[in-house]
Design an enzyme around this catalytic site. Structure first.
Site, PDB file in Angstrom:
ATOM      1  N   LYS A  43       0.843  -1.206   0.000  1.00  0.00           N
ATOM      2  CA  LYS A  43       0.000   0.000   0.000  1.00  0.00           C
ATOM      3  C   LYS A  43       0.876   1.254   0.000  1.00  0.00           C
ATOM      4  CE  LYS A  43      -0.334  -0.404   5.045  1.00  0.00           C
ATOM      5  NZ  LYS A  43      -1.150  -0.985   6.138  1.00  0.00           N
ATOM      6  N   TYR A 263      15.647  29.565  10.755  1.00  0.00           N
ATOM      7  CA  TYR A 263      14.505  30.240  11.372  1.00  0.00           C
ATOM      8  C   TYR A 263      14.589  30.107  12.884  1.00  0.00           C
ATOM      9  CZ  TYR A 263      12.396  30.292   6.739  1.00  0.00           C
ATOM     10  OH  TYR A 263      12.144  30.499   5.419  1.00  0.00           O
TER      11      TYR A 263
HETATM   12  C1  LIG Z   1      -0.363  -1.886   6.868  1.00  0.00           C
HETATM   13  C2  LIG Z   1      -0.913  -3.187   7.296  1.00  0.00           C
HETATM   14  C3  LIG Z   1      -0.077  -4.303   7.414  1.00  0.00           C
HETATM   15  C4  LIG Z   1       1.433  -4.213   7.326  1.00  0.00           C
HETATM   16  O1  LIG Z   1       1.917  -3.745   8.563  1.00  0.00           O
HETATM   17  P1  LIG Z   1       3.475  -3.577   8.880  1.00  0.00           P
HETATM   18  O2  LIG Z   1       3.495  -3.142  10.292  1.00  0.00           O
HETATM   19  O3  LIG Z   1       3.960  -2.521   7.957  1.00  0.00           O
HETATM   20  O4  LIG Z   1       4.124  -4.877   8.639  1.00  0.00           O
HETATM   21  C5  LIG Z   1      -0.659  -5.524   7.675  1.00  0.00           C
HETATM   22  N1  LIG Z   1      -1.998  -5.643   7.840  1.00  0.00           N
HETATM   23  C6  LIG Z   1      -2.824  -4.572   7.765  1.00  0.00           C
HETATM   24  C7  LIG Z   1      -4.281  -4.757   7.974  1.00  0.00           C
HETATM   25  C8  LIG Z   1      -2.305  -3.311   7.507  1.00  0.00           C
HETATM   26  O5  LIG Z   1      -3.121  -2.257   7.460  1.00  0.00           O
END
Ligand SMILES: *Cc1c(COP(=O)(O)O)cnc(C)c1O
Length: 391
Positions: A43, A263
């Site tokens: 994702k 800044y």
């Molecule tokens: C993002 C996600 C993962 C992966 O998690 P990591 O901590 O990056 O390994 C697995 N399952 C679900 C439902 C997620 O949303």
């Protein structure tokens, strides 16, 4: 392989993405997941590294199942890995989303009554009607059916046969803390859920869950961050770094003790050689990583450091939108030149250290990187780093 982004001589920095390390991390996690199979979570553009090259490298490493958050990510993934099984985590927003799933043969993760109804009415059929993943909540209160709703679904579906659950899943809330009692509670809750779905494969573990091992592994694991080199839990991180982020030195300046920098005018404590580097918070180098003049520093922790010519170089003052100043005094006047690259994170500066200095996590650092870097991919079949194309 030059992987796009800006031209190298015009970009403020470069990302080197090591697909061979990604493949190696996948094989490591697949071995740790056995006897379960390891999927890959890609994702958010594969945590910022590029969904297409990442997915192709993972496929070559043996990965056949992928998770994305949104249907458009699934469509991009379908082109990259045509024969894979693709699950869409965030559920169905409406009938239009169901149509996108149908066309690209994406399998939705159903986690609400609305998801179930939409898929029953608008799902696609494989050999069996309307294949889907059933997500049951065991403690996140984010997505997922309640246990009671899942049980009712199973009873209804026994009559109608409207859906074909091909996987049942839940998500761990505290897997990064192995001795948190929440892990055992969620596991036992999920074991009760699995009894509702006899014969259906089950999935519970993200990256951190894989390191819990044992009964947590179930049939399919869903690693994300560990594939990309991030630490899933406290302690030594066994994963190979995948992303090296470097910023280009735009100027070298000399300032006297008592002068100020950036800044909010942070005073310099000594005569200082300053490397002005052309990356800032607009490139995902978080402002909260500043060495001074941000709320986090009031807690007394130091800011982030870069790495240049074999040494750590601390950040000076505030990170700005497009530029960040580093203290290179200890390297000496002749050691730093315009055009040098300072590592922001990578093999010499662990991403989790940089993230920690910014009060965040590697996930957020990776997914914030943005479009202003030159991107270079080291192919999975190239010998690690040696065959990297230079231009
Ligand atoms: C993002 C996600 C993962 C992966 O998690 P990591 O901590 O990056 O390994 C697995 N399952 C679900 C439902 C997620 O949303």
């Amino acid at each position: 392989m030059s992987g796009g982004g800006l031209e190298p001589h015009l970009a403020g920095g470069r990302l080197t993405i090591d697909l061979s390390a990604l493949a190696e991390n996948y094989r490591f996690l697949a071995a740790r997941s056995a006897p379960a199979e390891a999927a890959a979570v890609v994702k958010a553009d594969a945590y910022g590294i590029g969904i297409r090259p990442a997915a192709r490298a993972l496929w070559t490493a043996g990965c056949r199942r992928f998770f994305v958050a949104l249907p458009h990510e699934g469509v991009a993934l379908r082109e990259a890995v045509p024969d894979s099984e693709i699950f869409v985590l965030n559920g169905l927003f409406g009938t239009e989303a169901a149509a996108v799933h149908r066309e690209a043969r994406l399998i939705p993760v159903l986690g609400s009554q609305s998801d179930l109804s939409i898929w029953e009415a608008h799902g696609w059929d494989s050999e069996d009607p309307r294949p889907c993943v059933i997500h049951v909540d065991t403690g996140m209160n984010r997505l997922g059916l309640t246990y009671e709703r899942a049980r009712a679904l199973v009873e209804e579906n026994a009559l109608t046969g409207a859906l074909t659950p091909i996987l049942v899943m839940s998500h761990l809330a505290c897997a990064g803390t192995p001795d948190d009692p929440m892990n055992a509670r969620q596991l036992s809750g999920f074991q009760a859920v699995r009894m509702l779905f006899p014969g259906v494969p089950a999935s519970l573990c993200n990256s951190a869950g894989i390191f819990l091992g044992g009964d947590f592994l179930c049939d399919l694991t869903r690693p994300g961050i560990a594939l990309y080199g991030g630490a899933a839990a406290d302690g030594p991180n066994p994963m190979k770094p995948v992303v090296t982020a470097e910023t280009r030195v735009a100027q070298v300046r000399y300032a006297r003790a008592g002068e100020t920098v950036s800044y909010a005018a942070t005073p310099l404590m000594r005569d200082t050689i300053i490397a002005v580097a052309s990356t800032g918070y607009a490139d995902g180098y978080h402002r909260s990583a500043s060495s001074a003049a941000v709320p986090l520093r009031k807690l007394g922790q130091p800011g982030a450091s870069g790495f240049l010519h074999g040494r750590e170089v601390p950040l000076l003052g505030r990170v700005t939108m497009d530029l960040t100043m580093f203290d290179v005094t200890d390297l000496g006047a002749d050691a730093v030149a315009v055009g040098d690259h300072i590592e922001l994170f990578g093999p010499n500066m662990p991403i989790d250290r940089m993230a920690d200095a910014a009060g965040t996590i590697s996930y957020e650092v990776l997914t914030s990187l943005g479009q202003r870097y030159h991107r270079e991919y080291i192919e999975a079949d190239a010998k690690s780093g040696q065959d990297r194309s230079k231009r």
